[in-house]
Design an enzyme around this catalytic site. Structure first.
Site, short mmCIF file in Angstrom:
data_model
loop_
_atom_site.label_atom_id
_atom_site.label_comp_id
_atom_site.label_asym_id
_atom_site.label_seq_id
_atom_site.Cartn_x
_atom_site.Cartn_y
_atom_site.Cartn_z
N LYS A 34 1.48 -18.16 3.42
CA LYS A 34 1.55 -19.50 3.39
C LYS A 34 1.94 -20.18 1.96
O LYS A 34 2.68 -21.20 1.63
CB LYS A 34 0.61 -20.46 4.15
CG LYS A 34 -0.72 -20.13 3.61
CD LYS A 34 -1.23 -21.53 2.60
CE LYS A 34 -2.58 -21.32 2.55
NZ LYS A 34 -3.19 -21.38 1.35
N ASP A 87 -2.72 -23.84 8.19
CA ASP A 87 -2.75 -23.75 7.00
C ASP A 87 -1.38 -23.73 6.15
O ASP A 87 -1.09 -24.54 5.39
CB ASP A 87 -3.36 -22.47 6.44
CG ASP A 87 -4.22 -22.52 5.19
OD1 ASP A 87 -4.38 -23.63 4.57
OD2 ASP A 87 -4.62 -21.39 4.91
N THR A 91 -0.17 -27.00 3.70
CA THR A 91 0.02 -26.48 2.11
C THR A 91 1.67 -26.69 2.08
O THR A 91 1.76 -27.23 0.96
CB THR A 91 -0.10 -24.96 1.94
OG1 THR A 91 -1.27 -24.66 2.35
CG2 THR A 91 0.20 -24.58 0.65
N ARG A 98 -1.01 -26.89 -4.74
CA ARG A 98 -0.46 -26.22 -5.86
C ARG A 98 0.72 -25.77 -5.68
O ARG A 98 1.42 -25.81 -6.77
CB ARG A 98 -1.78 -25.61 -6.56
CG ARG A 98 -3.02 -26.30 -6.79
CD ARG A 98 -4.31 -25.31 -7.47
NE ARG A 98 -4.51 -24.21 -6.29
CZ ARG A 98 -5.34 -24.40 -5.46
NH1 ARG A 98 -6.24 -25.41 -5.58
NH2 ARG A 98 -5.53 -23.38 -4.69
N ASN A 99 0.75 -24.97 -4.54
CA ASN A 99 2.09 -24.13 -4.47
C ASN A 99 3.21 -25.01 -4.26
O ASN A 99 4.13 -24.74 -4.67
CB ASN A 99 1.71 -23.07 -3.42
CG ASN A 99 0.60 -22.19 -3.73
OD1 ASN A 99 0.80 -21.24 -4.41
ND2 ASN A 99 -0.67 -22.49 -3.20
N GLU A 124 -1.51 -19.69 -6.41
CA GLU A 124 -1.40 -18.30 -5.77
C GLU A 124 -0.38 -17.95 -5.48
O GLU A 124 -0.20 -16.55 -5.33
CB GLU A 124 -2.75 -18.39 -4.60
CG GLU A 124 -3.82 -19.15 -4.85
CD GLU A 124 -3.96 -20.69 -4.65
OE1 GLU A 124 -2.94 -21.29 -4.74
OE2 GLU A 124 -5.06 -21.30 -4.14
#
Length: 174
Positions: A34, A87, A91, A98-99, A124
């Site tokens: 994800k 998730d 996200t 952050r992504n 990540e």
């Protein structure tokens, strides 16, 4: 699974619920991939392509996650739950991710190396994209969105070219 269920009951509260699973591969792949798809969603946001384009990227990304998960023996229902689509939606829909913000900045012309350097937030997905594409090649699964993210992060292509390459893919026959 029995231990996970017991821990879920111990840790549960009125505002915190746990859903135990014995599908380790599904939970791991959903949780890791994800982030890669969120980078793509952030790039769509950074280019101001609109909500339909972002929904298309997230939907195609979920299909990619599902294909890879199935190829390694994970269960589809795991990806339809919180560790998959839940998730992913969280996200890939917020610049506080952050992504997603990493993808947004890539689309605005920043390089991956400057975004992952010291003092920057961890993305990540920037590290997961390469591993996901390697695993996909090993099991014979195509991940076009993840591959585009990987190529942008590696500096092989820019975001605009990655989008053009995705749009130039042949349409499915059925």
């Amino acid at each position: 699974l029995a231990t996970a269920q017991a821990l879920a009951h111990l840790l549960a509260s009125p505002t915190f619920r746990l859903y135990p699973s014995d599908d380790v591969a599904g939970v791991e792949l959903g949780g890791a991939l994800k982030n890669v798809i969120a980078i793509a969603a952030g790039a769509v946001m950074g280019l101001e392509l609109g909500e339909n384009a972002r929904a298309a990227v997230v939907t195609r990304g979920l299909a990619e996650i599902g294909r890879l998960a199935a190829a390694v023996g994970a269960r589809r229902e795991t990806l339809m739950g919180l560790s998959g689509i839940g998730d992913l939606l969280l996200t890939a829909t917020s610049l506080t991710s952050r992504n997603t913000s990493f993808g947004f900045e890539l689309a605005r012309g920043r390089k991956a190396a400057e975004l992952t350097g010291q003092g920057h937030k961890l993305s990540e997905g920037a590290f997961t994209a390469e591993a996901a594409c390697t695993l996909a090649r090993q099991v014979g699964v195509e991940l076009p969105v993840a591959e585009a993210v990987r190529a942008v992060i590696a500096g092989e292509i820019d975001v605009d070219r990655a989008i053009l390459a995705l749009l130039a893919r042949p349409l499915p026959s059925t």
